[in-house]
Enzyme design. Structure first.
Site, PDB file in Angstrom:
ATOM      1  N   ASP A  77      -1.012   1.242   8.565  1.00 12.24           N
ATOM      2  CA  ASP A  77      -2.083   1.986   9.242  1.00 12.24           C
ATOM      3  C   ASP A  77      -2.861   1.051  10.169  1.00 12.24           C
ATOM      4  O   ASP A  77      -2.985   1.306  11.366  1.00 12.24           O
ATOM      5  CB  ASP A  77      -3.034   2.608   8.205  1.00 12.24           C
ATOM      6  CG  ASP A  77      -2.302   3.522   7.235  1.00 12.24           C
ATOM      7  OD1 ASP A  77      -1.722   4.506   7.703  1.00 12.24           O
ATOM      8  OD2 ASP A  77      -2.296   3.227   6.024  1.00 12.24           O
ATOM      9  N   GLU A 118       6.387   1.840   9.127  1.00 12.54           N
ATOM     10  CA  GLU A 118       6.411   2.304  10.516  1.00 12.54           C
ATOM     11  C   GLU A 118       6.462   1.146  11.515  1.00 12.54           C
ATOM     12  O   GLU A 118       7.342   1.069  12.368  1.00 12.54           O
ATOM     13  CB  GLU A 118       5.175   3.175  10.790  1.00 12.54           C
ATOM     14  CG  GLU A 118       5.071   3.623  12.221  1.00 12.54           C
ATOM     15  CD  GLU A 118       4.130   4.807  12.444  1.00 12.54           C
ATOM     16  OE1 GLU A 118       3.956   5.630  11.535  1.00 12.54           O
ATOM     17  OE2 GLU A 118       3.577   4.900  13.557  1.00 12.54           O
TER      18      GLU A 118
HETATM   19  O1  TRH Z   1       2.976  -2.024   5.243  1.00 13.16           O
HETATM   20  P1  TRH Z   1       3.814  -0.850   5.479  1.00 13.16           P
HETATM   21  O2  TRH Z   1       4.619  -0.395   4.344  1.00 13.16           O
HETATM   22  O3  TRH Z   1       2.942   0.340   6.012  1.00 13.16           O
HETATM   23  C1  TRH Z   1       3.184   1.676   5.679  1.00 13.16           C
HETATM   24  C2  TRH Z   1       3.664   2.492   6.856  1.00 13.16           C
HETATM   25  O4  TRH Z   1       2.943   2.299   8.021  1.00 13.16           O
HETATM   26  C3  TRH Z   1       3.644   3.945   6.522  1.00 13.16           C
HETATM   27  O5  TRH Z   1       4.005   4.717   7.648  1.00 13.16           O
HETATM   28  C4  TRH Z   1       2.269   4.319   6.070  1.00 13.16           C
HETATM   29  O6  TRH Z   1       2.232   5.646   5.738  1.00 13.16           O
HETATM   30  C5  TRH Z   1       1.927   3.492   4.871  1.00 13.16           C
HETATM   31  O7  TRH Z   1       1.949   2.119   5.200  1.00 13.16           O
HETATM   32  C6  TRH Z   1       0.567   3.854   4.337  1.00 13.16           C
HETATM   33  O8  TRH Z   1       4.864  -1.177   6.664  1.00 13.16           O
HETATM   34  P2  TRH Z   1       4.681  -1.379   8.237  1.00 13.16           P
HETATM   35  O9  TRH Z   1       4.306  -0.102   8.889  1.00 13.16           O
HETATM   36  O10 TRH Z   1       5.896  -2.026   8.703  1.00 13.16           O
HETATM   37  O11 TRH Z   1       3.467  -2.369   8.383  1.00 13.16           O
HETATM   38  C7  TRH Z   1       3.555  -3.719   8.077  1.00 13.16           C
HETATM   39  C8  TRH Z   1       2.710  -4.511   9.057  1.00 13.16           C
HETATM   40  O12 TRH Z   1       2.585  -5.852   8.581  1.00 13.16           O
HETATM   41  C9  TRH Z   1       3.321  -4.600  10.438  1.00 13.16           C
HETATM   42  O13 TRH Z   1       2.308  -4.468  11.413  1.00 13.16           O
HETATM   43  C10 TRH Z   1       3.904  -5.995  10.500  1.00 13.16           C
HETATM   44  C11 TRH Z   1       2.903  -6.741   9.653  1.00 13.16           C
HETATM   45  N1  TRH Z   1       3.369  -8.012   9.074  1.00 13.16           N
HETATM   46  C12 TRH Z   1       2.678  -9.152   9.425  1.00 13.16           C
HETATM   47  O14 TRH Z   1       1.727  -9.099  10.226  1.00 13.16           O
HETATM   48  N2  TRH Z   1       3.068 -10.344   8.870  1.00 13.16           N
HETATM   49  C13 TRH Z   1       4.109 -10.443   7.994  1.00 13.16           C
HETATM   50  O15 TRH Z   1       4.428 -11.551   7.515  1.00 13.16           O
HETATM   51  C14 TRH Z   1       4.805  -9.244   7.646  1.00 13.16           C
HETATM   52  C15 TRH Z   1       5.970  -9.305   6.706  1.00 13.16           C
HETATM   53  C16 TRH Z   1       4.407  -8.044   8.201  1.00 13.16           C
END
Ligand code: TRH
Length: 394
Positions: free
Chosen positions: A29, A291
């Site tokens: 989010d 996402e």
């Molecule tokens: O963390 P998520 O599982 O988020 C989810 C989804 O957005 C989903 O649609 C929503 O409904 C739910 O949360 C509540 O996965 P996502 O979307 O990939 O987000 C991870 C974020 O973390 C992304 O912006 C990349 C970031 N990230 C970093 O900044 N550093 C890191 O080392 C890693 C592994 C990820």
């Protein structure tokens, strides 16, 4: 509590935009909102404020943020801790463009002040990404407010024409190409992330960012017994426990390294959001989730496997297949079926077959580049959103 002051905003240097974000779970989010905020500010010159109700989750992907601070500015973006549903900042300044992310409800005081503004702001509800066909029909549909003279417009991200697209920074491809074509940049990344030089070119590098997953045990065993070396990069998170158990370790915290058979694994620290792209670029195959990382994997132009965010009644499974239809549709039958089986297995139906995936990797790699090109044709979400908002502000 005293009522907030309604004041006129200072003369805008650019379009003023407020983004409201509630963190339901995980990082997606705020991850999407922060990326959008940075693009609107950095690429479109907008004055952006982000109202967010969880600074701890935010701080993980933006380490310069101070979690205990009510108001701060990072990269020229104002970040306001949104501490209660009714809280709308200490001074009610209503922006030109108001984005409520993922159906979070705006503070009623803020909505009332939006209606009282001389010129009603452009009000957008930014929805979750779905690759399903209906998205194009609902994208940009207006929804009049039942009481106020305000209209909210639904803005739907998507993977196909007629949708809002997905976020892609202007400099992203150039940054990726610069990283991948620089031996010294890659070597520095490996040293910093794993404390070791890059692996031999014959090794397969896999990044693993995923939820808890019952299929992980089988896959770890297959990697252990793989004919060639697998180098596994695991950012600290929800799968770390399963990896630790596989290696017989108490935990798999950043800085841990382990080896079994042909599998070498490194636990990585969770990086800032920009740093995550480099992990995708440094890997040959990426496991992603939710996402935002799902989108980043597509721009990384590498074969990837998506662990979709699970929803009640398995509503996510049709979204998974809709994404597969876009991404894998043009592949020949054998690789398309192999990829579909692997994605399904990773999302609860069956056992993933790494040898089969590996056999088709060249086809997946070619498709990854072709797909990124197609997806870019839909246009960047921030640019699409800014264009729409400007057309409404005229
Ligand atoms: O963390 P998520 O599982 O988020 C989810 C989804 O957005 C989903 O649609 C929503 O409904 C739910 O949360 C509540 O996965 P996502 O979307 O990939 O987000 C991870 C974020 O973390 C992304 O912006 C990349 C970031 N990230 C970093 O900044 N550093 C890191 O080392 C890693 C592994 C990820």
């Amino acid at each position: 509590m005293s009522a907030p002051l309604v004041s006129s905003p200072p003369p805008p240097a650019g379009i003023a935009c407020d983004i409201f974000c509630t963190v339901i779970d995980n990082f997606g989010d705020i991850g999407v909102c922060w990326r959008l905020a940075r693009q609107l500010a950095g690429e479109h010159g907008w004055q952006v404020r982000v109202f967010v109700d969880d600074l701890h989750a935010f701080q993980k992907l933006c380490p310069s943020l101070v979690a205990g601070r009510a108001r701060q500015s990072i990269e020229g973006i104002a970040i306001v801790y949104w501490h209660a549903p009714s809280h709308a900042g200490d001074t009610l300044e209503i922006a030109d463009v108001v984005i409520e992310a993922f159906g979070c409800e705006l503070p009623p005081e803020y909505v009332a002040a939006m209606a009282g503004r001389e010129r009603a702001p452009v009000w957008l509800n930014l929805e979750y990404l779905s690759a399903e066909d209906w998205v194009a029909d609902f994208h940009l549909r207006p929804s009049p407010h039942p009481r106020h003279a305000l209209t909210k417009t639904f803005f739907f991200p998507g993977l196909g024409p007629g949708t809002g697209g997905v976020l892609k920074e202007r400099g992203l491809d150039a940054a990726r190409i610069a990283f991948q074509s620089s031996d010294s940049a890659r070597a520095a990344w490996w040293q910093q992330a794993t404390g070791a030089p890059p692996p031999a070119p014959e090794a397969t590098v896999v990044s693993l960012f995923t939820y808890e997953n019952p299929a992980a045990d089988s896959l770890l065993e297959q990697w252990r017994d793989n004919p060639g070396e697998i180098v596994l990069l695991v950012p600290e998170g929800r799968i770390s426990g399963a990896v630790a158990r596989f290696f017989g370790l108490p935990s798999f915290m950043a800085g841990t390294h382990a080896r079994r058979g042909r599998l070498i694994a490194h636990a990585l620290a969770f990086t800032d959001q920009r740093g995550y792209d480099a992990l995708l670029w440094a890997s040959d195959v990426n496991f992603v989730r939710g996402e935002d990382s799902f989108v980043r994997a597509q721009w990384a132009e590498k074969p990837f496997i998506w662990h979709i965010y699970p929803q009640a009644d398995d509503a996510h499974l049709s979204k998974l297949d809709a994404a597969l239809a876009h991404y894998a549709g043009p592949l020949p039958d054998a690789p398309r079926e192999a990829l579909t089986r692997f994605w399904h297995a990773w999302n609860g139906a069956g056992t993933p077959d790494w040898a089969e995936f590996q056999r088709h990797r060249a086809a997946f790699a070619a498709r990854a580049a072709g797909w990124a090109h197609e997806l870019a044709g839909v246009g960047d979400l921030a640019g699409n959103l800014a264009g729409f908002a400007k057309s409404q502000l005229k």
